[in-house]
Design a protein around this motif. Sequence first.
Motif, PDB file in Angstrom:
ATOM      1  N   GLU A  11      27.636  56.182  54.462  1.00  0.00           N
ATOM      2  CA  GLU A  11      27.721  55.316  55.636  1.00  0.00           C
ATOM      3  C   GLU A  11      29.173  55.069  56.037  1.00  0.00           C
ATOM      4  N   ILE A  12      30.046  54.882  55.046  1.00  0.00           N
ATOM      5  CA  ILE A  12      31.469  54.663  55.352  1.00  0.00           C
ATOM      6  C   ILE A  12      32.062  55.876  56.050  1.00  0.00           C
ATOM      7  N   VAL A  13      31.751  57.067  55.523  1.00  0.00           N
ATOM      8  CA  VAL A  13      32.273  58.299  56.136  1.00  0.00           C
ATOM      9  C   VAL A  13      31.725  58.452  57.555  1.00  0.00           C
ATOM     10  N   GLU A  14      30.456  58.113  57.752  1.00  0.00           N
ATOM     11  CA  GLU A  14      29.872  58.192  59.094  1.00  0.00           C
ATOM     12  C   GLU A  14      30.553  57.218  60.044  1.00  0.00           C
ATOM     13  N   ARG A  15      30.904  56.028  59.545  1.00  0.00           N
ATOM     14  CA  ARG A  15      31.599  55.060  60.390  1.00  0.00           C
ATOM     15  C   ARG A  15      32.985  55.588  60.782  1.00  0.00           C
ATOM     16  N   TYR A  16      33.638  56.307  59.891  1.00  0.00           N
ATOM     17  CA  TYR A  16      34.895  56.958  60.242  1.00  0.00           C
ATOM     18  C   TYR A  16      34.691  57.894  61.440  1.00  0.00           C
ATOM     19  N   GLU A  17      33.626  58.692  61.380  1.00  0.00           N
ATOM     20  CA  GLU A  17      33.356  59.648  62.464  1.00  0.00           C
ATOM     21  C   GLU A  17      33.043  58.931  63.767  1.00  0.00           C
ATOM     22  N   ILE A  18      32.247  57.885  63.669  1.00  0.00           N
ATOM     23  CA  ILE A  18      31.930  57.108  64.876  1.00  0.00           C
ATOM     24  C   ILE A  18      33.200  56.499  65.454  1.00  0.00           C
ATOM     25  N   GLY A  19      34.058  55.971  64.594  1.00  0.00           N
ATOM     26  CA  GLY A  19      35.323  55.404  65.049  1.00  0.00           C
ATOM     27  C   GLY A  19      36.188  56.432  65.756  1.00  0.00           C
ATOM     28  N   ARG A  20      36.227  57.640  65.206  1.00  0.00           N
ATOM     29  CA  ARG A  20      37.007  58.706  65.864  1.00  0.00           C
ATOM     30  C   ARG A  20      36.440  59.032  67.240  1.00  0.00           C
ATOM     31  N   ARG A  21      35.109  59.078  67.339  1.00  0.00           N
ATOM     32  CA  ARG A  21      34.511  59.379  68.644  1.00  0.00           C
ATOM     33  C   ARG A  21      34.821  58.273  69.649  1.00  0.00           C
ATOM     34  N   HIS A  22      34.730  57.021  69.199  1.00  0.00           N
ATOM     35  CA  HIS A  22      35.054  55.909  70.092  1.00  0.00           C
ATOM     36  C   HIS A  22      36.516  55.983  70.529  1.00  0.00           C
ATOM     37  N   LEU A  23      37.393  56.284  69.574  1.00  0.00           N
ATOM     38  CA  LEU A  23      38.819  56.365  69.890  1.00  0.00           C
ATOM     39  C   LEU A  23      39.107  57.503  70.853  1.00  0.00           C
ATOM     40  N   SER A  24      38.394  58.616  70.672  1.00  0.00           N
ATOM     41  CA  SER A  24      38.606  59.765  71.551  1.00  0.00           C
ATOM     42  C   SER A  24      38.236  59.449  72.994  1.00  0.00           C
ATOM     43  N   GLN A  25      37.281  58.533  73.161  1.00  0.00           N
ATOM     44  CA  GLN A  25      36.857  58.175  74.511  1.00  0.00           C
ATOM     45  C   GLN A  25      37.945  57.447  75.286  1.00  0.00           C
ATOM     46  N   VAL A  26      38.876  56.818  74.588  1.00  0.00           N
ATOM     47  CA  VAL A  26      39.932  56.071  75.277  1.00  0.00           C
ATOM     48  C   VAL A  26      41.319  56.673  75.069  1.00  0.00           C
ATOM     49  N   THR A  27      41.425  57.749  74.281  1.00  0.00           N
ATOM     50  CA  THR A  27      42.733  58.371  74.071  1.00  0.00           C
ATOM     51  C   THR A  27      42.725  59.878  74.278  1.00  0.00           C
ATOM     52  N   GLY A  28      41.564  60.497  74.318  1.00  0.00           N
ATOM     53  CA  GLY A  28      41.478  61.948  74.384  1.00  0.00           C
ATOM     54  C   GLY A  28      41.648  62.493  75.790  1.00  0.00           C
ATOM     55  N   PRO A  29      41.585  63.823  75.914  1.00  0.00           N
ATOM     56  CA  PRO A  29      41.794  64.465  77.221  1.00  0.00           C
ATOM     57  C   PRO A  29      40.728  64.134  78.257  1.00  0.00           C
ATOM     58  N   ALA A  30      39.570  63.620  77.807  1.00  0.00           N
ATOM     59  CA  ALA A  30      38.500  63.264  78.750  1.00  0.00           C
ATOM     60  C   ALA A  30      38.492  61.770  79.072  1.00  0.00           C
ATOM     61  N   THR A  31      39.532  61.064  78.648  1.00  0.00           N
ATOM     62  CA  THR A  31      39.588  59.619  78.888  1.00  0.00           C
ATOM     63  C   THR A  31      39.629  59.318  80.379  1.00  0.00           C
ATOM     64  N   SER A  32      38.867  58.304  80.808  1.00  0.00           N
ATOM     65  CA  SER A  32      38.901  57.884  82.210  1.00  0.00           C
ATOM     66  C   SER A  32      40.305  57.412  82.579  1.00  0.00           C
ATOM     67  N   ILE A  33      40.715  57.712  83.803  1.00  0.00           N
ATOM     68  CA  ILE A  33      42.013  57.291  84.319  1.00  0.00           C
ATOM     69  C   ILE A  33      41.791  56.028  85.147  1.00  0.00           C
ATOM     70  N   ARG A  34      42.383  54.938  84.733  1.00  0.00           N
ATOM     71  CA  ARG A  34      42.211  53.665  85.436  1.00  0.00           C
ATOM     72  C   ARG A  34      43.311  53.561  86.492  1.00  0.00           C
ATOM     73  N   LEU A  35      42.925  53.811  87.732  1.00  0.00           N
ATOM     74  CA  LEU A  35      43.876  53.907  88.840  1.00  0.00           C
ATOM     75  C   LEU A  35      43.746  52.712  89.771  1.00  0.00           C
ATOM     76  N   GLY A  36      44.847  52.026  90.014  1.00  0.00           N
ATOM     77  CA  GLY A  36      44.881  50.951  90.983  1.00  0.00           C
ATOM     78  C   GLY A  36      45.635  51.386  92.231  1.00  0.00           C
ATOM     79  N   PHE A  37      45.380  50.710  93.342  1.00  0.00           N
ATOM     80  CA  PHE A  37      46.021  51.101  94.591  1.00  0.00           C
ATOM     81  C   PHE A  37      46.038  49.932  95.559  1.00  0.00           C
ATOM     82  N   LEU A  38      46.953  50.000  96.514  1.00  0.00           N
ATOM     83  CA  LEU A  38      47.019  49.022  97.583  1.00  0.00           C
ATOM     84  C   LEU A  38      45.897  49.292  98.591  1.00  0.00           C
ATOM     85  N   GLN A  39      45.357  48.234  99.162  1.00  0.00           N
ATOM     86  CA  GLN A  39      44.283  48.408 100.141  1.00  0.00           C
ATOM     87  C   GLN A  39      44.704  49.311 101.281  1.00  0.00           C
TER      88      GLN A  39
END
Length: 290
Positions: free
Chosen positions: A70-98
Amino acid sequence: MDEQTLRVFLTLCETENTRDAAAALRVNQSNVSRAIARLEAELGTELFTRHGRRISLNRAGAAFRPDAAEIVERYEIGRRHLSQVTGPATSIRLGFLQSTARWAVPVLVGGFRDIAPGSRFELRQGFSRELFSWIADDALDVAFSTPPARSDLAWTPMVEQRLCVAVPRGHRLAARASITPADLDGEDFVAFSRTTEIRTVIDPMLQEAGAQVRIAFESSEVDTIRGLVGVGLGVAILPEPSQMDAAEPMHIPLVPAHARRLGVAWSAERTNPASVRAFLEHCRGLDLGV
Protein backbone atom coordinates in the motif's frame (compact mmCIF):
# COMPACT_ATOMS: atom_id res chain seq x y z
CA MET A 1 12.29 2.96 5.52
CA ASP A 2 12.18 4.22 1.94
CA GLU A 3 10.41 3.29 -1.26
CA GLN A 4 13.34 1.40 -2.77
CA THR A 5 13.77 -0.74 0.34
CA LEU A 6 10.08 -1.59 0.31
CA ARG A 7 10.33 -2.54 -3.38
CA VAL A 8 13.22 -4.89 -2.53
CA PHE A 9 11.11 -6.45 0.22
CA LEU A 10 8.09 -6.95 -2.05
CA THR A 11 10.22 -8.42 -4.84
CA LEU A 12 11.83 -10.83 -2.41
CA CYS A 13 8.37 -11.87 -1.25
CA GLU A 14 7.68 -12.95 -4.83
CA THR A 15 10.98 -14.63 -5.68
CA GLU A 16 11.90 -16.07 -2.26
CA ASN A 17 15.49 -15.94 -3.46
CA THR A 18 17.94 -13.03 -3.08
CA ARG A 19 19.69 -13.85 -6.37
CA ASP A 20 16.43 -13.84 -8.33
CA ALA A 21 15.28 -10.66 -6.57
CA ALA A 22 18.56 -8.95 -7.45
CA ALA A 23 18.14 -9.97 -11.09
CA ALA A 24 14.58 -8.66 -11.19
CA LEU A 25 15.64 -5.34 -9.64
CA ARG A 26 18.90 -5.18 -11.66
CA VAL A 27 21.04 -4.68 -8.57
CA ASN A 28 23.75 -6.71 -6.86
CA GLN A 29 22.64 -9.59 -4.65
CA SER A 30 24.48 -7.97 -1.74
CA ASN A 31 22.32 -4.86 -2.15
CA VAL A 32 19.21 -6.98 -1.63
CA SER A 33 20.61 -8.60 1.49
CA ARG A 34 21.67 -5.27 2.98
CA ALA A 35 18.31 -3.64 2.24
CA ILE A 36 16.40 -6.44 3.97
CA ALA A 37 18.78 -6.35 6.92
CA ARG A 38 18.22 -2.59 7.30
CA LEU A 39 14.46 -2.99 7.07
CA GLU A 40 14.38 -5.78 9.67
CA ALA A 41 16.60 -3.73 11.99
CA GLU A 42 14.31 -0.73 11.63
CA LEU A 43 11.18 -2.78 12.26
CA GLY A 44 12.80 -4.72 15.08
CA THR A 45 11.89 -8.16 13.77
CA GLU A 46 12.83 -10.68 11.11
CA LEU A 47 10.53 -10.79 8.10
CA PHE A 48 11.75 -14.00 6.46
CA THR A 49 12.63 -17.51 7.52
CA ARG A 50 15.88 -18.72 5.95
CA HIS A 51 16.01 -22.22 4.40
CA GLY A 52 19.53 -22.30 3.04
CA ARG A 53 19.48 -20.34 -0.22
CA ARG A 54 15.70 -20.12 -0.20
CA ILE A 55 13.73 -17.86 2.08
CA SER A 56 10.05 -17.53 2.88
CA LEU A 57 7.89 -14.96 4.59
CA ASN A 58 7.37 -15.57 8.28
CA ARG A 59 4.34 -14.43 10.25
CA ALA A 60 5.70 -10.91 10.72
CA GLY A 61 6.62 -10.58 7.05
CA ALA A 62 3.19 -11.75 5.94
CA ALA A 63 1.55 -9.19 8.21
CA PHE A 64 3.78 -6.39 6.90
CA ARG A 65 3.50 -7.26 3.20
CA PRO A 66 0.09 -5.64 2.45
CA ASP A 67 1.10 -2.46 4.27
CA ALA A 68 4.34 -2.27 2.29
CA ALA A 69 2.42 -2.77 -0.96
CA GLU A 70 0.00 0.00 0.00
CA ILE A 71 2.85 2.41 0.80
CA VAL A 72 4.50 1.74 -2.57
CA GLU A 73 1.15 2.23 -4.31
CA ARG A 74 0.70 5.56 -2.52
CA TYR A 75 4.10 6.61 -3.86
CA GLU A 76 2.84 5.87 -7.39
CA ILE A 77 -0.41 7.72 -6.82
CA GLY A 78 1.54 10.69 -5.46
CA ARG A 79 3.75 10.73 -8.55
CA ARG A 80 0.70 10.69 -10.82
CA HIS A 81 -0.89 13.55 -8.88
CA LEU A 82 2.36 15.51 -9.02
CA SER A 83 2.69 14.90 -12.74
CA GLN A 84 -0.71 16.47 -13.28
CA VAL A 85 0.55 19.80 -11.96
CA THR A 86 4.22 19.69 -13.01
CA GLY A 87 4.44 17.49 -16.10
CA PRO A 88 4.30 18.36 -19.80
CA ALA A 89 0.50 17.88 -19.84
CA THR A 90 -0.09 20.30 -16.96
CA SER A 91 -2.89 22.82 -17.57
CA ILE A 92 -1.66 26.36 -18.26
CA ARG A 93 -3.42 28.86 -16.01
CA LEU A 94 -3.64 31.96 -18.18
CA GLY A 95 -5.00 35.31 -17.05
CA PHE A 96 -5.77 38.27 -19.29
CA LEU A 97 -7.20 41.77 -19.37
CA GLN A 98 -10.83 42.03 -20.48
CA SER A 99 -9.83 44.37 -23.28
CA THR A 100 -7.63 41.64 -24.80
CA ALA A 101 -10.17 38.82 -24.65
CA ARG A 102 -11.38 38.99 -28.24
CA TRP A 103 -8.19 39.57 -30.18
CA ALA A 104 -5.26 38.31 -28.09
CA VAL A 105 -6.51 35.29 -26.16
CA PRO A 106 -7.66 33.32 -29.26
CA VAL A 107 -4.24 33.86 -30.83
CA LEU A 108 -2.32 32.97 -27.67
CA VAL A 109 -4.32 29.83 -26.94
CA GLY A 110 -5.06 28.74 -30.48
CA GLY A 111 -1.51 29.29 -31.70
CA PHE A 112 -0.02 27.19 -28.92
CA ARG A 113 -2.55 24.40 -29.35
CA ASP A 114 -1.60 24.21 -33.01
CA ILE A 115 1.90 23.11 -31.99
CA ALA A 116 0.86 21.32 -28.77
CA PRO A 117 -2.58 19.81 -29.55
CA GLY A 118 -3.01 18.15 -26.17
CA SER A 119 -2.40 21.31 -24.17
CA ARG A 120 -5.08 22.49 -21.76
CA PHE A 121 -5.80 25.98 -20.48
CA GLU A 122 -7.58 27.41 -17.47
CA LEU A 123 -8.57 31.00 -18.27
CA ARG A 124 -9.19 33.85 -15.86
CA GLN A 125 -10.00 37.49 -16.54
CA GLY A 126 -9.09 40.43 -14.33
CA PHE A 127 -7.46 43.81 -13.93
CA SER A 128 -3.66 44.01 -14.07
CA ARG A 129 -3.21 44.29 -10.31
CA GLU A 130 -5.45 41.24 -9.82
CA LEU A 131 -3.57 39.22 -12.41
CA PHE A 132 -0.24 40.06 -10.78
CA SER A 133 -1.52 39.10 -7.32
CA TRP A 134 -2.88 35.80 -8.63
CA ILE A 135 0.51 34.95 -10.14
CA ALA A 136 2.26 35.80 -6.87
CA ASP A 137 -0.24 33.62 -4.97
CA ASP A 138 0.29 30.72 -7.42
CA ALA A 139 -3.30 30.94 -8.63
CA LEU A 140 -2.10 31.81 -12.17
CA ASP A 141 0.93 30.80 -14.22
CA VAL A 142 0.93 33.51 -16.89
CA ALA A 143 -0.89 36.78 -17.49
CA PHE A 144 -1.25 38.76 -20.70
CA SER A 145 -1.05 42.25 -19.29
CA THR A 146 0.66 45.61 -19.07
CA PRO A 147 4.14 45.66 -17.47
CA PRO A 148 4.12 44.81 -13.76
CA ALA A 149 5.84 47.23 -11.39
CA ARG A 150 7.01 44.55 -8.97
CA SER A 151 10.26 42.64 -8.65
CA ASP A 152 8.71 39.20 -8.04
CA LEU A 153 7.34 39.05 -11.60
CA ALA A 154 9.08 38.74 -14.95
CA TRP A 155 7.57 40.23 -18.10
CA THR A 156 8.22 39.98 -21.84
CA PRO A 157 6.75 42.63 -24.18
CA MET A 158 4.80 41.37 -27.16
CA VAL A 159 2.89 44.26 -28.71
CA GLU A 160 2.21 47.98 -28.42
CA GLN A 161 -1.30 49.29 -28.95
CA ARG A 162 -1.50 52.87 -30.15
CA LEU A 163 -4.09 54.96 -28.33
CA CYS A 164 -6.78 56.54 -30.48
CA VAL A 165 -9.71 58.85 -29.97
CA ALA A 166 -12.96 57.04 -30.72
CA VAL A 167 -15.64 59.39 -32.05
CA PRO A 168 -19.12 58.76 -33.50
CA ARG A 169 -19.45 59.06 -37.24
CA GLY A 170 -20.47 62.59 -38.11
CA HIS A 171 -18.81 64.04 -34.99
CA ARG A 172 -17.05 67.39 -35.36
CA LEU A 173 -13.68 65.64 -34.98
CA ALA A 174 -14.44 62.70 -37.26
CA ALA A 175 -12.71 64.21 -40.31
CA ARG A 176 -9.44 64.86 -38.47
CA ALA A 177 -6.29 62.96 -39.38
CA SER A 178 -5.23 63.15 -35.72
CA ILE A 179 -6.55 64.53 -32.45
CA THR A 180 -4.75 66.01 -29.46
CA PRO A 181 -5.95 65.69 -25.85
CA ALA A 182 -6.62 69.44 -25.86
CA ASP A 183 -9.11 68.94 -28.72
CA LEU A 184 -11.33 66.97 -26.32
CA ASP A 185 -11.98 69.94 -24.02
CA GLY A 186 -15.71 70.23 -23.33
CA GLU A 187 -16.60 66.85 -24.82
CA ASP A 188 -18.87 64.24 -23.30
CA PHE A 189 -16.52 61.41 -22.45
CA VAL A 190 -17.04 57.67 -22.07
CA ALA A 191 -14.31 56.75 -19.65
CA PHE A 192 -12.64 53.64 -18.34
CA SER A 193 -13.46 52.80 -14.73
CA ARG A 194 -11.16 54.30 -12.14
CA THR A 195 -10.07 50.79 -11.16
CA THR A 196 -8.48 50.11 -14.57
CA GLU A 197 -4.79 50.66 -15.30
CA ILE A 198 -5.50 52.53 -18.55
CA ARG A 199 -7.49 55.19 -16.66
CA THR A 200 -4.26 56.09 -14.83
CA VAL A 201 -2.72 56.84 -18.22
CA ILE A 202 -5.62 58.80 -19.73
CA ASP A 203 -6.47 61.11 -16.81
CA PRO A 204 -2.98 62.69 -16.53
CA MET A 205 -2.92 63.10 -20.31
CA LEU A 206 -6.13 65.16 -20.27
CA GLN A 207 -5.09 67.13 -17.20
CA GLU A 208 -1.74 68.06 -18.71
CA ALA A 209 -3.49 69.34 -21.83
CA GLY A 210 -6.00 71.31 -19.74
CA ALA A 211 -8.89 69.40 -21.30
CA GLN A 212 -11.99 69.23 -19.14
CA VAL A 213 -14.38 66.50 -20.19
CA ARG A 214 -17.80 65.54 -18.90
CA ILE A 215 -17.89 61.88 -17.84
CA ALA A 216 -21.02 60.42 -19.39
CA PHE A 217 -20.35 56.83 -18.36
CA GLU A 218 -17.57 54.66 -16.92
CA SER A 219 -16.87 51.04 -17.81
CA SER A 220 -14.05 48.53 -17.52
CA GLU A 221 -14.99 46.90 -20.84
CA VAL A 222 -13.61 48.21 -24.12
CA ASP A 223 -16.52 46.79 -26.12
CA THR A 224 -19.03 48.61 -23.93
CA ILE A 225 -17.18 51.91 -24.27
CA ARG A 226 -16.83 51.48 -28.01
CA GLY A 227 -20.52 50.66 -28.38
CA LEU A 228 -21.59 53.72 -26.39
CA VAL A 229 -19.33 55.95 -28.47
CA GLY A 230 -20.85 54.43 -31.58
CA VAL A 231 -24.36 55.46 -30.55
CA GLY A 232 -23.23 59.01 -29.77
CA LEU A 233 -23.01 59.04 -25.97
CA GLY A 234 -19.61 60.69 -26.14
CA VAL A 235 -16.01 60.25 -27.24
CA ALA A 236 -13.36 58.03 -25.68
CA ILE A 237 -9.66 57.28 -25.71
CA LEU A 238 -9.21 53.63 -26.60
CA PRO A 239 -6.49 51.26 -27.74
CA GLU A 240 -6.43 51.00 -31.51
CA PRO A 241 -8.74 48.15 -32.52
CA SER A 242 -7.20 44.99 -33.86
CA GLN A 243 -8.22 43.30 -37.07
CA MET A 244 -10.52 41.04 -35.05
CA ASP A 245 -12.41 43.93 -33.48
CA ALA A 246 -15.51 45.41 -35.07
CA ALA A 247 -14.68 49.13 -34.95
CA GLU A 248 -18.05 50.81 -35.36
CA PRO A 249 -17.02 54.36 -34.32
CA MET A 250 -14.16 56.24 -35.98
CA HIS A 251 -10.73 55.66 -34.42
CA ILE A 252 -8.41 58.61 -34.98
CA PRO A 253 -4.75 58.58 -33.90
CA LEU A 254 -3.93 60.51 -30.75
CA VAL A 255 -1.00 62.96 -30.89
CA PRO A 256 1.48 63.11 -29.42
CA ALA A 257 1.53 59.35 -29.79
CA HIS A 258 0.77 57.22 -26.76
CA ALA A 259 0.78 53.45 -26.65
CA ARG A 260 -0.19 50.68 -24.26
CA ARG A 261 2.46 47.98 -23.94
CA LEU A 262 1.23 44.41 -23.53
CA GLY A 263 3.08 41.18 -22.92
CA VAL A 264 3.23 38.06 -20.78
CA ALA A 265 4.03 38.13 -17.07
CA TRP A 266 5.02 35.19 -14.87
CA SER A 267 6.59 34.52 -11.51
CA ALA A 268 10.31 35.19 -11.21
CA GLU A 269 10.44 33.30 -7.91
CA ARG A 270 9.29 29.78 -8.77
CA THR A 271 10.00 27.17 -11.43
CA ASN A 272 7.12 26.73 -13.85
CA PRO A 273 5.94 23.35 -15.19
CA ALA A 274 7.25 22.26 -18.57
CA SER A 275 3.96 23.13 -20.27
CA VAL A 276 4.10 26.71 -18.98
CA ARG A 277 7.75 27.11 -20.00
CA ALA A 278 6.87 25.90 -23.50
CA PHE A 279 3.96 28.35 -23.68
CA LEU A 280 6.17 31.27 -22.61
CA GLU A 281 8.74 30.35 -25.24
CA HIS A 282 5.98 30.23 -27.84
CA CYS A 283 4.74 33.68 -26.77
CA ARG A 284 8.19 35.24 -27.14
CA GLY A 285 8.17 34.53 -30.86
CA LEU A 286 4.50 35.21 -31.51
CA ASP A 287 3.24 37.89 -33.87
CA LEU A 288 -0.12 39.12 -32.61
CA GLY A 289 -0.76 40.99 -35.83
CA VAL A 290 -2.11 44.13 -34.19
